[in-house]
Write an enzyme that holds these catalytic residues in place. Structure first.
Site, PDB file in Angstrom:
ATOM      1  CG  ASP A  75      -8.087   4.550  10.717  1.00 49.24           C
ATOM      2  OD1 ASP A  75      -9.268   4.244  10.429  1.00 49.24           O
ATOM      3  OD2 ASP A  75      -7.143   4.361   9.939  1.00 49.24           O
ATOM      4  CG  ASN A 146       1.229   6.129   2.723  1.00 53.65           C
ATOM      5  OD1 ASN A 146       0.487   5.172   2.958  1.00 53.65           O
ATOM      6  ND2 ASN A 146       1.168   7.261   3.393  1.00 53.65           N
ATOM      7  CG  HIS A 148      -1.814   4.308   5.304  1.00 46.91           C
ATOM      8  ND1 HIS A 148      -2.298   5.584   5.105  1.00 46.91           N
ATOM      9  CD2 HIS A 148      -2.747   3.484   4.751  1.00 46.91           C
ATOM     10  CE1 HIS A 148      -3.462   5.515   4.480  1.00 46.91           C
ATOM     11  NE2 HIS A 148      -3.752   4.263   4.257  1.00 46.91           N
ATOM     12  CD  GLU A 153      -0.185   8.397   6.549  1.00 49.05           C
ATOM     13  OE1 GLU A 153      -0.525   7.280   6.130  1.00 49.05           O
ATOM     14  OE2 GLU A 153      -0.285   9.439   5.880  1.00 49.05           O
TER      15      GLU A 153
END
Ligand code: PGA
Length: 255
Positions: A75, A146, A148, A153
């Site tokens: 990313d 979280n 990810h 996400e």
């Protein structure tokens, strides 16, 4: 579900970095001996820094060649100039690429400078490049608090491919320390969960007590978009390397 992740718990983050390095080096050398490229999916973040450090050291010692290695980063923030101190381009060059024999043309990182109306085309091109190189041999992943993987996400499912994504509050809070005074971007370009699941082998690494709850969830829940990393359970060749701290909730449950 086709596979149960192999979970390896090691005493500390140093041992995790050494074990991950050993796996990557084995793949890099196998490909070299076979006369094939070695196509790697690579993460940024604090967790893999020790691995990159080891890879650079082995290269400097003369025992690890990168000339056949092809990389695709997971990313990049969007928008993000490549030369920004916050860019993942900068991170990767600083920690790995500037110090090893990888040909610059073999390095792929999503481009945080493409025009707004060209992001979708760029994301399609990124997926095509992965295909053109024969797919990812190994994807190395960290995990966010979280759940990810890359910047997939909560909400991202196994059908997702490289695309523009919105960053959630937890991710942006965790990135604050890296950004100091600058604003944390709201968006990124990320490989999809599906892109990662297509890799022939997946290595997930996590260290520290702050990852213990999410590791436990990701590996024990029924896979669901609320924790994108939970979809890794369905991959036939996934290895999870943890230090004692990141494994503490998992260990507690299975003890
Ligand atoms: P970290 O990030 O390695 O900095 O903890 C991991 C991630 O967010 O994927």
């Amino acid at each position: 579900m086709s596979g149960k992740p192999q979970v390896i718990v090691l005493p500390d983050a140093h041992a995790v970095a050494a074990a991950v390095t050993q796996r990557l080096v084995a793949r890099i050398n196998e490909s070299r001996e076979a006369g094939q490229p070695c196509v790697l999916g690579l993460p940024t973040g604090k967790t893999p820094i020790g691995v990159y450090h080891h890879l650079v050291h082995l290269h400097r010692e003369g025992s690890l060649d990168f000339s056949h290695v092809v990389t695709f980063n997971l990313d990049e923030y969007y928008p993000m100039p490549a030369d920004s101190p916050h860019s993942y381009h900068r991170f990767m060059h600083h920690h790995l690429f500037d110090h090893v024999s990888i040909p610059p043309a073999h390095i792929h990182i999503p481009d945080g400078t493409v025009d707004d109306d060209k992001v979708a085309d760029h994301a399609r091109w990124y997926e095509q490049q992965i295909q053109k190189h024969g797919g990812l041999d190994v994807v190395l992943l960290g995990i966010g608090r979280n759940g990810h993987i890359g910047f997939n996400e909560p909400g991202a499912g196994p059908e997702t491919r490289t695309r523009r994504v919105q960053l959630g509050a937890t991710t942006r809070t965790d990135a604050l320390a890296d950004f100091m005074d600058a604003a944390v971007p709201r968006e990124a370009i990320s490989m999809g969960v599906g892109t990662m699941l297509d890799a022939r082998e997946i290595i997930l690494m996590a260290t520290g007590a702050h990852k213990a709850d999410i590791i436990h969830q990701a590996l024990t829940m029924t896979p669901d978009v609320t924790v994108p990393a939970s979809f890794l359970q369905s991959h036939p060749a996934v290895c999870v390397l943890l230090d004692e701290a990141a494994a503490q909730v998992l260990n507690h449950e299975t003890a």
